[in-house]
Write a protein that holds these residues in place. Structure first.
Motif, PDB file in Angstrom:
ATOM      1  N   VAL A   3       0.856  -1.188   0.000  1.00  0.00           N
ATOM      2  CA  VAL A   3       0.000   0.000   0.000  1.00  0.00           C
ATOM      3  C   VAL A   3       0.890   1.235   0.000  1.00  0.00           C
ATOM      4  CG1 VAL A   3      -1.753   1.319   1.241  1.00  0.00           C
ATOM      5  CG2 VAL A   3      -1.875  -1.180   1.217  1.00  0.00           C
ATOM      6  N   ILE A   4       0.602   2.131  -0.933  1.00  0.00           N
ATOM      7  CA  ILE A   4       1.273   3.419  -1.018  1.00  0.00           C
ATOM      8  C   ILE A   4       0.197   4.452  -0.760  1.00  0.00           C
ATOM      9  CG2 ILE A   4       2.677   4.929  -2.460  1.00  0.00           C
ATOM     10  CD1 ILE A   4       3.806   2.005  -2.027  1.00  0.00           C
ATOM     11  N   PHE A   5       0.354   5.268   0.290  1.00  0.00           N
ATOM     12  CA  PHE A   5      -0.703   6.231   0.589  1.00  0.00           C
ATOM     13  C   PHE A   5      -0.116   7.606   0.874  1.00  0.00           C
ATOM     14  CE2 PHE A   5       0.542   5.421   4.868  1.00  0.00           C
ATOM     15  CZ  PHE A   5       0.077   6.468   5.639  1.00  0.00           C
ATOM     16  N   LYS A  12       2.497   9.867  -5.261  1.00  0.00           N
ATOM     17  CA  LYS A  12       2.301   8.427  -5.082  1.00  0.00           C
ATOM     18  C   LYS A  12       2.478   7.660  -6.384  1.00  0.00           C
ATOM     19  CE  LYS A  12      -1.837   9.020  -3.456  1.00  0.00           C
ATOM     20  NZ  LYS A  12      -1.944  10.475  -3.524  1.00  0.00           N
ATOM     21  N   ARG A  13       1.824   8.124  -7.436  1.00  0.00           N
ATOM     22  CA  ARG A  13       1.890   7.420  -8.722  1.00  0.00           C
ATOM     23  C   ARG A  13       3.319   7.428  -9.274  1.00  0.00           C
ATOM     24  NH1 ARG A  13      -2.247   6.119 -12.769  1.00  0.00           N
ATOM     25  NH2 ARG A  13      -1.135   5.481 -14.641  1.00  0.00           N
ATOM     26  N   ALA A  14       4.002   8.548  -9.208  1.00  0.00           N
ATOM     27  CA  ALA A  14       5.388   8.623  -9.696  1.00  0.00           C
ATOM     28  C   ALA A  14       6.274   7.647  -8.928  1.00  0.00           C
ATOM     29  CB  ALA A  14       5.919  10.047  -9.567  1.00  0.00           C
ATOM     30  N   ILE A  75      -1.474  -1.082  -4.057  1.00  0.00           N
ATOM     31  CA  ILE A  75      -2.640  -0.219  -3.896  1.00  0.00           C
ATOM     32  C   ILE A  75      -2.146   1.197  -3.684  1.00  0.00           C
ATOM     33  CG2 ILE A  75      -4.725   0.239  -2.551  1.00  0.00           C
ATOM     34  CD1 ILE A  75      -4.661  -2.562  -3.795  1.00  0.00           C
ATOM     35  N   ILE A  76      -2.670   2.125  -4.480  1.00  0.00           N
ATOM     36  CA  ILE A  76      -2.393   3.546  -4.261  1.00  0.00           C
ATOM     37  C   ILE A  76      -3.625   4.117  -3.583  1.00  0.00           C
ATOM     38  CG2 ILE A  76      -1.960   5.779  -5.323  1.00  0.00           C
ATOM     39  CD1 ILE A  76      -0.551   4.322  -7.610  1.00  0.00           C
ATOM     40  N   ALA A  77      -3.460   4.564  -2.339  1.00  0.00           N
ATOM     41  CA  ALA A  77      -4.577   5.040  -1.524  1.00  0.00           C
ATOM     42  C   ALA A  77      -4.384   6.514  -1.169  1.00  0.00           C
ATOM     43  CB  ALA A  77      -4.686   4.204  -0.253  1.00  0.00           C
ATOM     44  N   GLU A 110       1.618  -6.339   3.239  1.00  0.00           N
ATOM     45  CA  GLU A 110       2.980  -6.703   3.635  1.00  0.00           C
ATOM     46  C   GLU A 110       3.797  -5.459   3.942  1.00  0.00           C
ATOM     47  OE1 GLU A 110       5.178  -9.020   0.755  1.00  0.00           O
ATOM     48  OE2 GLU A 110       3.303  -9.907   0.089  1.00  0.00           O
ATOM     49  N   SER A 111       3.601  -4.442   3.105  1.00  0.00           N
ATOM     50  CA  SER A 111       4.349  -3.205   3.300  1.00  0.00           C
ATOM     51  C   SER A 111       3.438  -2.006   3.078  1.00  0.00           C
ATOM     52  CB  SER A 111       5.545  -3.133   2.350  1.00  0.00           C
ATOM     53  OG  SER A 111       5.118  -2.948   1.023  1.00  0.00           O
ATOM     54  N   ILE A 112       3.754  -0.935   3.788  1.00  0.00           N
ATOM     55  CA  ILE A 112       3.005   0.314   3.678  1.00  0.00           C
ATOM     56  C   ILE A 112       4.019   1.442   3.599  1.00  0.00           C
ATOM     57  CG2 ILE A 112       1.348   1.878   4.777  1.00  0.00           C
ATOM     58  CD1 ILE A 112       0.340  -0.639   6.333  1.00  0.00           C
ATOM     59  N   THR A 113       3.848   2.277   2.585  1.00  0.00           N
ATOM     60  CA  THR A 113       4.731   3.426   2.411  1.00  0.00           C
ATOM     61  C   THR A 113       3.873   4.686   2.312  1.00  0.00           C
ATOM     62  OG1 THR A 113       6.339   2.074   1.229  1.00  0.00           O
ATOM     63  CG2 THR A 113       6.517   4.469   0.954  1.00  0.00           C
ATOM     64  N   ARG A 114       4.228   5.675   3.099  1.00  0.00           N
ATOM     65  CA  ARG A 114       3.544   6.972   3.027  1.00  0.00           C
ATOM     66  C   ARG A 114       4.383   7.888   2.139  1.00  0.00           C
ATOM     67  NH1 ARG A 114       1.900   9.644   8.374  1.00  0.00           N
ATOM     68  NH2 ARG A 114       3.921   8.802   8.922  1.00  0.00           N
ATOM     69  N   ILE A 115       3.721   8.555   1.211  1.00  0.00           N
ATOM     70  CA  ILE A 115       4.374   9.540   0.354  1.00  0.00           C
ATOM     71  C   ILE A 115       3.799  10.899   0.741  1.00  0.00           C
ATOM     72  CG2 ILE A 115       4.797  10.340  -1.999  1.00  0.00           C
ATOM     73  CD1 ILE A 115       5.960   7.581  -1.511  1.00  0.00           C
TER      74      ILE A 115
END
Length: 129
Positions: A3-5, A12-14, A75-77, A110-115
């Motif tokens: 998840v990228i949020f 996020k998309r880049a 997932i882009i959230a 599994e992984s979560i990244t905040r942008i």
């Protein structure tokens, strides 16, 4: 599942495009596209999940678990609300529903990244390969 949020238009998309470059990627808008996984897809990227309400959000969670066995799922959230409580009841309900959905989604990831403004911060797990 990854998840990228972050906030709207924060990169996020880049960030995702950089990591999936050179791979067979399927991009799906959760709100408008038919959610069908194409054969020979290495990575499926799903965006627009903040626009799904029950029961579609529950259906998406079930689908993601199945897809995670066949392809890498990203997932882009988009974060909505930023802690501000809207005045309109319908906007409060949306914010609350999205918050509950994100809790379930983040638990399964599994992984979560905040942008935030183009800067990535790993919240859970490792950045995927």
């Amino acid at each position: 599942m990854h998840v990228i949020f972050g906030g709207a238009f924060n990169g996020k998309r880049a960030y995702v495009e950089q990591f999936v470059q050179g791979r067979n990627v399927q991009w799906l808008n959760a709100e408008t596209d038919t959610l069908v996984l194409s054969p020979q897809t290495d990575v499926v990227v799903i965006f627009g999940v903040e626009n799904l309400l029950e029961p579609k959000s529950a259906e998406l969670l079930e689908m993601l678990e199945l897809w995670d066995e066949q392809a890498e799922v990203v997932i882009i959230a988009t974060e909505i609300g930023r802690g501000i409580v809207p005045m309109e009841a319908s906007r409060r309900k949306l914010r609350d529903d999205v918050g509950r959905f994100y809790q379930q989604l983040f638990t399964k990831a599994e992984s979560i990244t905040r942008i935030w403004y183009g800067i990535a911060q790993t919240i859970k797990g490792d950045v995927w390969r």
